[in-house]
Design an enzyme around this catalytic site. Structure first.
Site, PDB file in Angstrom:
ATOM      1  N   GLN A 126     -71.813  13.486  95.021  1.00 30.21           N
ATOM      2  CA  GLN A 126     -70.159  13.460  95.562  1.00 30.21           C
ATOM      3  C   GLN A 126     -69.575  13.786  96.529  1.00 30.21           C
ATOM      4  O   GLN A 126     -70.055  14.454  97.479  1.00 30.21           O
ATOM      5  CB  GLN A 126     -70.014  14.622  94.019  1.00 30.21           C
ATOM      6  CG  GLN A 126     -68.501  15.268  93.898  1.00 30.21           C
ATOM      7  CD  GLN A 126     -68.597  16.508  93.141  1.00 30.21           C
ATOM      8  OE1 GLN A 126     -68.828  16.794  93.470  1.00 30.21           O
ATOM      9  NE2 GLN A 126     -67.621  16.051  91.732  1.00 30.21           N
ATOM     10  N   GLY A 127     -67.999  13.800  96.635  1.00 28.78           N
ATOM     11  CA  GLY A 127     -67.740  13.620  98.300  1.00 28.78           C
ATOM     12  C   GLY A 127     -66.301  14.009  97.753  1.00 28.78           C
ATOM     13  O   GLY A 127     -65.460  13.111  98.071  1.00 28.78           O
ATOM     14  N   SER A 129     -65.761  17.941  97.938  1.00 28.11           N
ATOM     15  CA  SER A 129     -65.151  19.090  98.862  1.00 28.11           C
ATOM     16  C   SER A 129     -65.495  18.916 100.582  1.00 28.11           C
ATOM     17  O   SER A 129     -66.194  18.151 101.128  1.00 28.11           O
ATOM     18  CB  SER A 129     -66.565  19.924  98.797  1.00 28.11           C
ATOM     19  OG  SER A 129     -66.863  20.556  97.415  1.00 28.11           O
ATOM     20  N   SER A 161     -74.430  16.813  97.100  1.00 32.09           N
ATOM     21  CA  SER A 161     -75.613  16.604  97.501  1.00 32.09           C
ATOM     22  C   SER A 161     -76.570  15.470  96.876  1.00 32.09           C
ATOM     23  O   SER A 161     -75.495  14.223  96.607  1.00 32.09           O
ATOM     24  CB  SER A 161     -75.909  16.902  95.413  1.00 32.09           C
ATOM     25  OG  SER A 161     -75.401  18.537  95.468  1.00 32.09           O
ATOM     26  N   GLU A 244     -68.230  17.004  84.786  1.00 33.92           N
ATOM     27  CA  GLU A 244     -69.351  17.821  85.177  1.00 33.92           C
ATOM     28  C   GLU A 244     -69.853  19.864  84.594  1.00 33.92           C
ATOM     29  O   GLU A 244     -70.905  20.348  84.373  1.00 33.92           O
ATOM     30  CB  GLU A 244     -69.587  18.214  86.974  1.00 33.92           C
ATOM     31  CG  GLU A 244     -69.901  18.379  87.326  1.00 33.92           C
ATOM     32  CD  GLU A 244     -69.553  18.872  89.403  1.00 33.92           C
ATOM     33  OE1 GLU A 244     -68.389  17.801  89.034  1.00 33.92           O
ATOM     34  OE2 GLU A 244     -69.766  19.748  90.019  1.00 33.92           O
ATOM     35  N   GLU A 357     -66.234  33.574  91.175  1.00 24.95           N
ATOM     36  CA  GLU A 357     -64.842  34.408  91.229  1.00 24.95           C
ATOM     37  C   GLU A 357     -64.082  32.846  90.559  1.00 24.95           C
ATOM     38  O   GLU A 357     -62.717  33.336  89.515  1.00 24.95           O
ATOM     39  CB  GLU A 357     -64.273  34.212  92.589  1.00 24.95           C
ATOM     40  CG  GLU A 357     -65.591  35.744  93.005  1.00 24.95           C
ATOM     41  CD  GLU A 357     -66.579  35.327  94.058  1.00 24.95           C
ATOM     42  OE1 GLU A 357     -66.581  34.165  93.509  1.00 24.95           O
ATOM     43  OE2 GLU A 357     -67.161  35.715  94.143  1.00 24.95           O
TER      44      GLU A 357
HETATM   45  C1  LIG Z   1     -76.053  23.980  96.022  1.00 21.45           C
HETATM   46  C2  LIG Z   1     -73.959  23.432  95.818  1.00 21.45           C
HETATM   47  C3  LIG Z   1     -74.508  21.838  95.386  1.00 21.45           C
HETATM   48  C4  LIG Z   1     -72.673  21.373  96.075  1.00 21.45           C
HETATM   49  N1  LIG Z   1     -73.081  20.055  95.545  1.00 21.45           N
HETATM   50  C5  LIG Z   1     -71.528  20.022  96.025  1.00 21.45           C
HETATM   51  C6  LIG Z   1     -71.280  18.144  96.063  1.00 21.45           C
HETATM   52  O1  LIG Z   1     -72.377  17.336  95.390  1.00 21.45           O
HETATM   53  N2  LIG Z   1     -69.888  17.288  96.211  1.00 21.45           N
HETATM   54  C7  LIG Z   1     -68.953  18.422  96.660  1.00 21.45           C
HETATM   55  O2  LIG Z   1     -68.183  18.446  96.895  1.00 21.45           O
HETATM   56  N3  LIG Z   1     -69.366  19.970  96.376  1.00 21.45           N
HETATM   57  C8  LIG Z   1     -70.189  20.674  96.490  1.00 21.45           C
HETATM   58  N4  LIG Z   1     -71.037  21.718  96.242  1.00 21.45           N
HETATM   59  C9  LIG Z   1     -69.396  22.695  96.474  1.00 21.45           C
HETATM   60  C10 LIG Z   1     -69.273  23.182  96.231  1.00 21.45           C
HETATM   61  O3  LIG Z   1     -68.566  22.936  95.493  1.00 21.45           O
HETATM   62  C11 LIG Z   1     -68.182  24.596  96.961  1.00 21.45           C
HETATM   63  O4  LIG Z   1     -69.353  24.858  97.456  1.00 21.45           O
HETATM   64  C12 LIG Z   1     -67.564  25.114  95.932  1.00 21.45           C
HETATM   65  O5  LIG Z   1     -66.239  24.907  95.298  1.00 21.45           O
HETATM   66  C13 LIG Z   1     -67.317  26.828  96.583  1.00 21.45           C
HETATM   67  O6  LIG Z   1     -66.292  25.885  97.797  1.00 21.45           O
HETATM   68  P1  LIG Z   1     -66.280  26.738  99.670  1.00 21.45           P
HETATM   69  O7  LIG Z   1     -67.521  26.336  99.628  1.00 21.45           O
HETATM   70  O8  LIG Z   1     -64.971  25.650 100.111  1.00 21.45           O
HETATM   71  O9  LIG Z   1     -65.571  28.252  99.244  1.00 21.45           O
HETATM   72  P2  LIG Z   1     -64.036  28.634  99.420  1.00 21.45           P
HETATM   73  O10 LIG Z   1     -63.200  28.265  98.670  1.00 21.45           O
HETATM   74  O11 LIG Z   1     -63.901  28.150 100.730  1.00 21.45           O
HETATM   75  O12 LIG Z   1     -64.934  29.734  98.711  1.00 21.45           O
HETATM   76  C14 LIG Z   1     -65.041  31.275  99.651  1.00 21.45           C
HETATM   77  C15 LIG Z   1     -64.686  32.478  98.593  1.00 21.45           C
HETATM   78  O13 LIG Z   1     -63.709  32.545  98.565  1.00 21.45           O
HETATM   79  C16 LIG Z   1     -63.426  32.664  97.380  1.00 21.45           C
HETATM   80  N5  LIG Z   1     -62.868  32.209  96.533  1.00 21.45           N
HETATM   81  C17 LIG Z   1     -61.963  31.657  96.643  1.00 21.45           C
HETATM   82  N6  LIG Z   1     -60.702  30.962  95.884  1.00 21.45           N
HETATM   83  C18 LIG Z   1     -60.625  32.068  95.188  1.00 21.45           C
HETATM   84  C19 LIG Z   1     -59.317  32.500  94.405  1.00 21.45           C
HETATM   85  N7  LIG Z   1     -58.174  32.173  93.947  1.00 21.45           N
HETATM   86  N8  LIG Z   1     -59.759  33.607  94.226  1.00 21.45           N
HETATM   87  C20 LIG Z   1     -60.967  34.277  93.734  1.00 21.45           C
HETATM   88  N9  LIG Z   1     -61.663  34.160  94.740  1.00 21.45           N
HETATM   89  C21 LIG Z   1     -61.234  33.291  95.558  1.00 21.45           C
HETATM   90  C22 LIG Z   1     -64.977  31.402  96.228  1.00 21.45           C
HETATM   91  O14 LIG Z   1     -65.028  32.400  95.311  1.00 21.45           O
HETATM   92  C23 LIG Z   1     -66.086  32.230  97.131  1.00 21.45           C
HETATM   93  O15 LIG Z   1     -66.445  33.167  96.827  1.00 21.45           O
HETATM   94  C24 LIG Z   1     -71.687  22.185  96.522  1.00 21.45           C
HETATM   95  C25 LIG Z   1     -72.250  23.832  96.635  1.00 21.45           C
HETATM   96  C26 LIG Z   1     -73.410  24.161  96.690  1.00 21.45           C
HETATM   97  C27 LIG Z   1     -73.599  25.644  96.430  1.00 21.45           C
END
Ligand SMILES: Cc1cc2nc3c(=O)[nH]c(=O)nc-3n(C[C@H](O)[C@H](O)[C@H](O)COP(=O)(O)OP(=O)(O)OC[C@H]3O[C@@H](n4cnc5c(N)ncnc54)[C@H](O)[C@@H]3O)c2cc1C
Length: 376
Positions: A126-127, A129, A161, A244, A357
């Site tokens: 999945q692409g 993020s 992933s 999902e 969150e």
């Molecule tokens: C093991 C793993 C597998 C993954 N696989 C994939 C994948 O296959 N494809 C893909 O596209 N993505 C994937 N992801 C990405 C995942 O979807 C994102 O990491 C997740 O959505 C959080 O986005 P971010 O890392 O950019 O954090 P951010 O969105 O930048 O968040 C940073 C912090 O701020 C908090 N925050 C952000 N907005 C708010 C709000 N409105 N209210 C309260 N708190 C908030 C968050 O909870 C977090 O603690 C994967 C992540 C992990 C850990």
């Protein structure tokens, strides 16, 4: 929660149990890379040969169209047999790319991709993020510009992933410049072997590399690979996320009960001890998670916010179970590499698929009806 199974259900359970007993591989799955790909595809091909692939998919697309009750029985038996984790590199294809194609894809897309997924021939990733678009997915910036009958894609994805071993990617890009946020996005099937794609694996806390950065440098994708309409990607992506977040992880949720029972057998805590109390609490929490999982599965119509509730409870409970495992093992955990690996991996549970969150925000707004928090 009381489930009433019929005599036919019992026959189905016996068949599932017998097949799993004879078929679950003896060797544990490798953690990542080509070996993990080969193992997962071989297991899926074996499931397909036994009639156990795509069990929730409609039968017209090669699945078995099983009822929620039968899905529950299958996954109860699956975790009981200690079958390979459902969260392997076939997870995306089986649990959200395939269902998205069924819901939104063209006849040609379905005919080409669905049989390959079901029979264990391809891996999908999945692409969605990006470095600047995770929780706030609608701010994504990777672009696709129409040139003739192709899209030319430039940009970067992250945390994808299984991207290092994938054949295809469900790729969400911005195709209508000038439109903002949810508008002007498209969901496209990206062939991961296209020229211009660079995959750079990221090592996680546990030392595994099952996600990656993906860079797109003038990658040409045929317009016929757009799923749904061009610029209609947000609607298609919401379908993907609903698959999902709803029931895809039922096997993981039920597996927590098995893990807790294994831990109790390992710990053999003295009656009345603090550890006995802690493990009893985990057993009760795992039972309530199981009940919530069943309720979500059986409730018609199920809602995506129910999925958030189960997802959040699962993620936080999984972390507590793995933490307790480390405490039970004590210094032995340093040499019990699988337990340490699982514990370190469990940190990602409250991030992947939407952070804790964000799940709390959804529960607050859509289930509890609390007012939406406005960004400062
Ligand atoms: C093991 C793993 C597998 C993954 N696989 C994939 C994948 O296959 N494809 C893909 O596209 N993505 C994937 N992801 C990405 C995942 O979807 C994102 O990491 C997740 O959505 C959080 O986005 P971010 O890392 O950019 O954090 P951010 O969105 O930048 O968040 C940073 C912090 O701020 C908090 N925050 C952000 N907005 C708010 C709000 N409105 N209210 C309260 N708190 C908030 C968050 O909870 C977090 O603690 C994967 C992540 C992990 C850990």
């Amino acid at each position: 929660m009381q489930l009433n199974f019929t005599v036919e259900d019992d026959v189905f359970r016996a068949a599932a149990r017998e097949w799993l007993l004879a078929s679950v591989p003896a060797a544990p799955p490798p953690h990542d890379g080509p070996a993990a790909r080969a193992y997962a595809l071989a297991w899926l091909a074996r499931c397909h040969a036994g009639g156990w692939s795509g069990i929730s998919w409609p039968s017209e697309y090669g699945g078995r169209g099983l009822s929620p009750e039968r899905l529950i029985i299958w996954y109860e038996e699956y975790v009981r047999a200690r079958a390979p984790s459902v969260l392997d590199c076939t997870f995306v294809a089986l649990n959200h790319a395939g269902p998205t194609l069924i819901a939104c894809g063209s006849t040609e897309q379905k005919a080409f991709h669905l049989p390959k997924i079901l029979t264990g021939q391809v891996i999908w990733c999945q692409g969605f993020s990006e470095p600047g678009a995770g929780s706030d997915l609608a701010s994504l910036a990777t672009t696709g510009v129409v040139e003739g009958d192709h899209l030319v894609v430039n940009g970067q994805k992250i945390w994808s992933s299984f991207a290092d071993v994938a054949d295809y990617q469900e790729l969400l890009i911005r195709t209508a410049p000038g439109f903002r946020r949810h508008q002007g996005l498209s969901w496209v099937i990206c062939d991961m072997r296209s020229p211009g794609i660079t995959v750079r694996p990221i090592e996680n806390l546990a030392g595994a590399t099952h996600f990656a950065e993906v860079f797109y440098d003038n990658v040409r994708i045929p317009l016929s690979n757009v799923v749904g309409d061009l610029h209609d990607g947000w609607r298609v992506a919401m379908n993907t996320l609903s698959f999902e977040r709803k029931t895809a992880a039922i096997g993981l949720q039920l597996d927590l009960s098995v893990k807790v029972e294994d831990l109790i057998a390992l710990a053999m805590p003295a009656p009345g001890s603090a550890m006995a109390e802690r493990l009893a609490t985990l057993r009760a929490e795992a039972a309530s998670l199981r009940a919530m999982t069943y309720r979500t599965l059986l409730r018609q119509p199920a809602t995506a916010s129910d999925g958030s509730l189960v997802r959040l409870c699962f993620a936080e409970l999984a972390q507590r179970v793995h933490r307790a495992t480390m405490d039970v093992l004590g210094a032995e955990a340093l040499i019990a590499s699988q337990a340490t690996h699982d514990y370190l991996e469990s940190y990602s549970e409250t991030i992947a698929g939407g952070t804790a969150e964000i799940q709390r925000n959804i529960i607050a707004e859509r289930i509890l009806g609390l007012p939406r928090v406005k960004a400062a």
